[in-house]
Scaffold this motif. Structure first.
Motif, PDB file in Angstrom:
ATOM      1  N   UNK A  96       0.819  -1.212   0.000  1.00  0.00           N
ATOM      2  CA  UNK A  96       0.000   0.000   0.000  1.00  0.00           C
ATOM      3  C   UNK A  96       0.853   1.262   0.000  1.00  0.00           C
ATOM      4  N   UNK A  97       2.173   1.051  -0.184  1.00  0.00           N
ATOM      5  CA  UNK A  97       3.050   2.208  -0.348  1.00  0.00           C
ATOM      6  C   UNK A  97       3.752   2.671   0.903  1.00  0.00           C
ATOM      7  N   UNK A  98       3.663   1.889   1.983  1.00  0.00           N
ATOM      8  CA  UNK A  98       4.349   2.289   3.211  1.00  0.00           C
ATOM      9  C   UNK A  98       5.753   1.704   3.233  1.00  0.00           C
ATOM     10  N   UNK A  99       6.739   2.555   3.484  1.00  0.00           N
ATOM     11  CA  UNK A  99       8.142   2.138   3.526  1.00  0.00           C
ATOM     12  C   UNK A  99       8.523   1.819   4.969  1.00  0.00           C
ATOM     13  N   UNK A 100       8.697   0.544   5.312  1.00  0.00           N
ATOM     14  CA  UNK A 100       8.984   0.183   6.712  1.00  0.00           C
ATOM     15  C   UNK A 100      10.388   0.583   7.138  1.00  0.00           C
ATOM     16  N   UNK A 101      10.562   0.693   8.445  1.00  0.00           N
ATOM     17  CA  UNK A 101      11.885   0.983   9.010  1.00  0.00           C
ATOM     18  C   UNK A 101      12.825  -0.175   8.671  1.00  0.00           C
ATOM     19  N   UNK A 102      13.963   0.142   8.050  1.00  0.00           N
ATOM     20  CA  UNK A 102      14.906  -0.890   7.598  1.00  0.00           C
ATOM     21  C   UNK A 102      15.412  -1.747   8.752  1.00  0.00           C
ATOM     22  N   UNK A 103      15.626  -1.113   9.916  1.00  0.00           N
ATOM     23  CA  UNK A 103      16.153  -1.854  11.063  1.00  0.00           C
ATOM     24  C   UNK A 103      15.122  -2.856  11.590  1.00  0.00           C
ATOM     25  N   UNK A 104      13.860  -2.420  11.693  1.00  0.00           N
ATOM     26  CA  UNK A 104      12.805  -3.326  12.156  1.00  0.00           C
ATOM     27  C   UNK A 104      12.662  -4.509  11.211  1.00  0.00           C
ATOM     28  N   UNK A 105      12.638  -4.218   9.921  1.00  0.00           N
ATOM     29  CA  UNK A 105      12.481  -5.272   8.928  1.00  0.00           C
ATOM     30  C   UNK A 105      13.663  -6.238   8.955  1.00  0.00           C
ATOM     31  N   UNK A 106      14.863  -5.690   9.157  1.00  0.00           N
ATOM     32  CA  UNK A 106      16.060  -6.521   9.218  1.00  0.00           C
ATOM     33  C   UNK A 106      15.960  -7.536  10.352  1.00  0.00           C
ATOM     34  N   UNK A 107      15.441  -7.078  11.507  1.00  0.00           N
ATOM     35  CA  UNK A 107      15.267  -7.971  12.660  1.00  0.00           C
ATOM     36  C   UNK A 107      14.328  -9.119  12.315  1.00  0.00           C
ATOM     37  N   UNK A 108      13.223  -8.769  11.637  1.00  0.00           N
ATOM     38  CA  UNK A 108      12.231  -9.778  11.275  1.00  0.00           C
ATOM     39  C   UNK A 108      12.794 -10.761  10.239  1.00  0.00           C
ATOM     40  N   UNK A 109      13.449 -10.228   9.213  1.00  0.00           N
ATOM     41  CA  UNK A 109      14.000 -11.084   8.152  1.00  0.00           C
ATOM     42  C   UNK A 109      15.079 -12.007   8.704  1.00  0.00           C
ATOM     43  N   UNK A 110      15.917 -11.484   9.599  1.00  0.00           N
ATOM     44  CA  UNK A 110      16.960 -12.304  10.217  1.00  0.00           C
ATOM     45  C   UNK A 110      16.337 -13.476  10.965  1.00  0.00           C
ATOM     46  N   UNK A 111      15.232 -13.174  11.669  1.00  0.00           N
ATOM     47  CA  UNK A 111      14.517 -14.226  12.404  1.00  0.00           C
ATOM     48  C   UNK A 111      13.929 -15.254  11.443  1.00  0.00           C
ATOM     49  N   UNK A 112      13.386 -14.790  10.314  1.00  0.00           N
ATOM     50  CA  UNK A 112      12.839 -15.704   9.309  1.00  0.00           C
ATOM     51  C   UNK A 112      13.937 -16.585   8.704  1.00  0.00           C
ATOM     52  N   UNK A 113      15.069 -15.968   8.410  1.00  0.00           N
ATOM     53  CA  UNK A 113      16.197 -16.719   7.834  1.00  0.00           C
ATOM     54  C   UNK A 113      16.664 -17.812   8.793  1.00  0.00           C
ATOM     55  N   UNK A 114      16.729 -17.464  10.089  1.00  0.00           N
ATOM     56  CA  UNK A 114      17.178 -18.434  11.092  1.00  0.00           C
ATOM     57  C   UNK A 114      16.249 -19.633  11.160  1.00  0.00           C
ATOM     58  N   UNK A 115      14.964 -19.412  10.826  1.00  0.00           N
ATOM     59  CA  UNK A 115      13.991 -20.503  10.865  1.00  0.00           C
ATOM     60  C   UNK A 115      13.785 -21.138   9.492  1.00  0.00           C
ATOM     61  N   UNK A 116      14.580 -20.675   8.509  1.00  0.00           N
ATOM     62  CA  UNK A 116      14.519 -21.286   7.187  1.00  0.00           C
ATOM     63  C   UNK A 116      13.253 -20.983   6.402  1.00  0.00           C
ATOM     64  N   UNK A 117      12.629 -19.845   6.692  1.00  0.00           N
ATOM     65  CA  UNK A 117      11.401 -19.475   5.977  1.00  0.00           C
ATOM     66  C   UNK A 117      11.771 -18.643   4.746  1.00  0.00           C
ATOM     67  N   UNK A 118      12.499 -19.267   3.826  1.00  0.00           N
ATOM     68  CA  UNK A 118      13.091 -18.550   2.699  1.00  0.00           C
ATOM     69  C   UNK A 118      12.052 -18.040   1.700  1.00  0.00           C
ATOM     70  N   UNK A 119      10.987 -18.788   1.480  1.00  0.00           N
ATOM     71  CA  UNK A 119       9.967 -18.344   0.533  1.00  0.00           C
ATOM     72  C   UNK A 119       9.324 -17.037   1.010  1.00  0.00           C
ATOM     73  N   UNK A 120       9.029 -16.973   2.309  1.00  0.00           N
ATOM     74  CA  UNK A 120       8.418 -15.758   2.847  1.00  0.00           C
ATOM     75  C   UNK A 120       9.393 -14.575   2.804  1.00  0.00           C
ATOM     76  N   UNK A 121      10.687 -14.856   3.050  1.00  0.00           N
ATOM     77  CA  UNK A 121      11.708 -13.809   2.940  1.00  0.00           C
ATOM     78  C   UNK A 121      11.748 -13.277   1.514  1.00  0.00           C
ATOM     79  N   UNK A 122      11.737 -14.193   0.564  1.00  0.00           N
ATOM     80  CA  UNK A 122      11.798 -13.830  -0.848  1.00  0.00           C
ATOM     81  C   UNK A 122      10.597 -12.955  -1.235  1.00  0.00           C
ATOM     82  N   UNK A 123       9.411 -13.367  -0.830  1.00  0.00           N
ATOM     83  CA  UNK A 123       8.194 -12.620  -1.176  1.00  0.00           C
ATOM     84  C   UNK A 123       8.201 -11.228  -0.548  1.00  0.00           C
ATOM     85  N   UNK A 124       8.662 -11.162   0.701  1.00  0.00           N
ATOM     86  CA  UNK A 124       8.688  -9.881   1.408  1.00  0.00           C
ATOM     87  C   UNK A 124       9.679  -8.910   0.768  1.00  0.00           C
ATOM     88  N   UNK A 125      10.880  -9.396   0.467  1.00  0.00           N
ATOM     89  CA  UNK A 125      11.891  -8.534  -0.143  1.00  0.00           C
ATOM     90  C   UNK A 125      11.478  -8.103  -1.548  1.00  0.00           C
TER      91      UNK A 125
END
Length: 577
Positions: free
Chosen positions: A421-450
């Protein structure tokens, strides 16, 4: 006295003593310095457009030393704004480098003249260049011979606190007290706040004790801060002692009432409320809203209705409480009273009242800040249904709380929807979330989000994309890695150096040297080259018999001082054979 002796004595007084040449030169230099100080000071105080006139004096960094600048400060201190303007001009145009004494004196002149805001850059320079102990000594010397103490000490202490360097602030306090100086209570309160913010509770109590022992008298703000800390620890009996000491502060009463209400002890909360009324401390909207919020939390309908009745009687709520839910909801959200806010929201919905979009934004932000994800998401979905848009701060609060949650398909979906919807999230917050996803091997969701972020032209944190590129390369999905990198380049982003090295290695292993060179060129443009990247690209060029290009790369590597270790370099050189 004999005549010949008298004559000898008169002669000895009347005959000038020979002056050494060096003393004569020093004397003349001092006269010239004094004249220059007078000239500069007169021009500064008498002319508005003083800069061109100062240039005619041929001032330079060698001439304008701190020993010359300080007398100028002394003469122009009656107009501190001029003193500051000259200081900034001298730094910019003459390369003047102020010393400790100059900075302290200028800071004292500005602070003493009520120009605290203007003194901040000077204080910043001061604390960056000198340790607390030297600043304290210099500030004390600067006021020697006067009847007042330097205001610089308290300001320096506050400056350290604002920057979160509480240990240096403590050092200023300790040194100043050790020299017998007084620190203003305002500065002590700033240090108290800084210690509390860092959760240094033991240091808070030690500092409070030291303040009292050294005769620093607490004010209302000090006691309210202490009450806030005690409330957090649930030590209500100690807060009551503060009130018994005669510190009749509405702030402290409000804190105690809020704490009792959060624990469901409404009898004690009402007792405190009555005390406030007796002492004419005028409990306000926030006081009553604390009790109302607690009653909503525990589902005590009797207390809810009784409190709302009192608030109507006091004029804090309209006679028909649901007639202006927007205003009430927004006020409650600002105070963080989310239980009471939610109650008014539900009553408004049940009564068919239409709320303004701003009310939804307030609720979204308040729920998110309190970590109430379920409620925040509920408000967000209601906003989507009603096609309500709010300001960016509200969405930012939601994204922040979502990124702290355990990764799930629902959370990823919500984040993608918000970004879409056009909202640019805080890079640091998103990084924390993506790092957590990567650690759990949720690569498809990481790919879609990025992909959602990059397609909107937003620039994510480099670590987010780097993790996914490394994952692709480990799985030999080099095409996917290159495709992601191309999207990163499109938004002028970068990867981590390690990710680039892995990507280059993957390309060269598949003999895709031309693509590797393009990636390498982008790394060069972004100044991200490393010994490993040079070694990889040179090896690849040698494999393709592009020896001239490889040699050129080799020379560039050596020029940049990125020669690899001996073993790697020996292997690299052998590639040219």
């Amino acid at each position: 006295m004999p005549l010949h002796k008298t004559h000898h004595l008169i002669k000895s007084f009347s005959t000038p003593t020979p002056t050494p040449k060096s003393h004569s030169i020093n004397w003349r230099f001092q006269i010239k310095q004094s004249q220059l100080v007078s000239q500069v000071s007169s021009i500064l105080l008498q002319r508005h457009n003083w800069a061109p006139l100062l240039r005619t004096l041929n001032l330079s960094s060698s001439k304008l030393t701190p020993s010359l600048f300080i007398p100028i400060l002394h003469k122009t201190k009656t107009n501190p704004q001029v003193s500051l303007s000259f200081f900034n001009w001298a730094k910019s145009n003459l390369g003047f480098e102020p010393d400790l004494k100059t900075l302290v004196k200028l800071a004292r002149i500005l602070i003493g003249s009520g120009l605290a805001q203007e003194s901040k850059p000077v204080l910043d320079t001061l604390i960056k260049a000198y340790p607390p102990s030297r600043i304290v000594v210099s500030a004390i010397r600067d006021c020697r011979g006067t009847d007042f103490q330097s205001p610089v000490l308290g300001s320096v202490l506050e400056c350290y606190c604002k920057k979160g360097v509480f240990l240096k602030a403590l050092e200023v306090y300790r040194e100043a007290i050790g020299y017998g100086c007084d620190i203003p209570i305002r500065s002590c309160n700033a240090l108290l706040d800084a210690l509390h913010l860092e959760n240094e509770i033991r240091l808070v109590w030690c500092f409070c004790g030291n303040m009292l022992r050294n005769g620093v008298l607490p004010d209302t703000y000090t006691w309210s801060t202490i009450a806030r800390i005690l409330c957090k620890d649930g030590k209500f009996e100690r807060i009551v002692r503060i009130l018994d000491m005669g510190e009749d502060s509405s702030v402290i009463y409000n804190r105690v009432i809020d704490c009792y209400s959060k624990r469901g002890n409404f009898r004690a909360a009402f007792d405190m409320l009555n005390e406030m009324s007796i002492k004419k401390l005028n409990p306000g909207f926030s006081t009553y809203s604390s009790i109302l919020d607690g009653a909503c939390k525990y589902g005590d309908s009797k207390v809810v209705e009784m409190t709302m009745g009192s608030m109507v009687g006091k004029g804090f709520l309209p006679k028909l409480p649901l007639s202006d839910c927007d205003n009430t909801i927004q006020k409650l959200s600002d105070l963080g009273k989310t239980y009471a806010m939610d109650m008014f929201y539900k009553r408004a919905c049940a009564g068919g009242s239409e709320l303004r979009g701003s009310s939804y934004g307030c609720m979204l932000r308040a729920f998110s800040k309190e970590g109430k994800v379920k409620e925040a998401v509920g408000v967000y979905r209601e906003m989507l249904e009603r096609e309500i848009e709010v300001n960016e701060n509200c969405y930012n609060a939601l994204v922040k709380v979502l990124c702290k949650e355990d990764p799930s398909q629902e959370i990823s979906g919500l984040l993608k929807d918000i970004i879409g919807r056009g909202f640019n999230p805080c890079a640091l917050d998103l990084s924390t979330f993506v790092t957590s996803q990567c650690a759990k091997g949720r690569w498809r969701e990481v790919e879609e989000l990025l992909n959602a972020i990059l397609e909107k032209g937003f620039l994510p944190n480099s670590s987010c994309c780097s993790s996914l590129v490394e994952h692709y390369c480990r799985r030999r999905q080099v095409d996917s890695a290159i495709a992601l990198h191309n999207k990163v380049v499109k938004v002028n982003g970068i990867l981590d150096i390690l990710a680039y090295d892995i990507l280059l290695d993957g390309l060269i292993k598949e003999r895709r040297v031309e693509e590797g060179v393009k990636v390498f060129d982008y790394m060069r443009a972004k100044k991200l080259l490393s010994s490993a990247s040079f070694s990889t690209i040179i090896s690849g060029l040698c494999q393709e018999k592009e020896l001239r290009k490889a040699m050129k790369m080799h020379d560039e590597m050596m020029k940049l001082g990125l020669k690899p270790d001996g073993k790697t370099y020996k292997r690299l050189i052998s590639s040219f054979k």
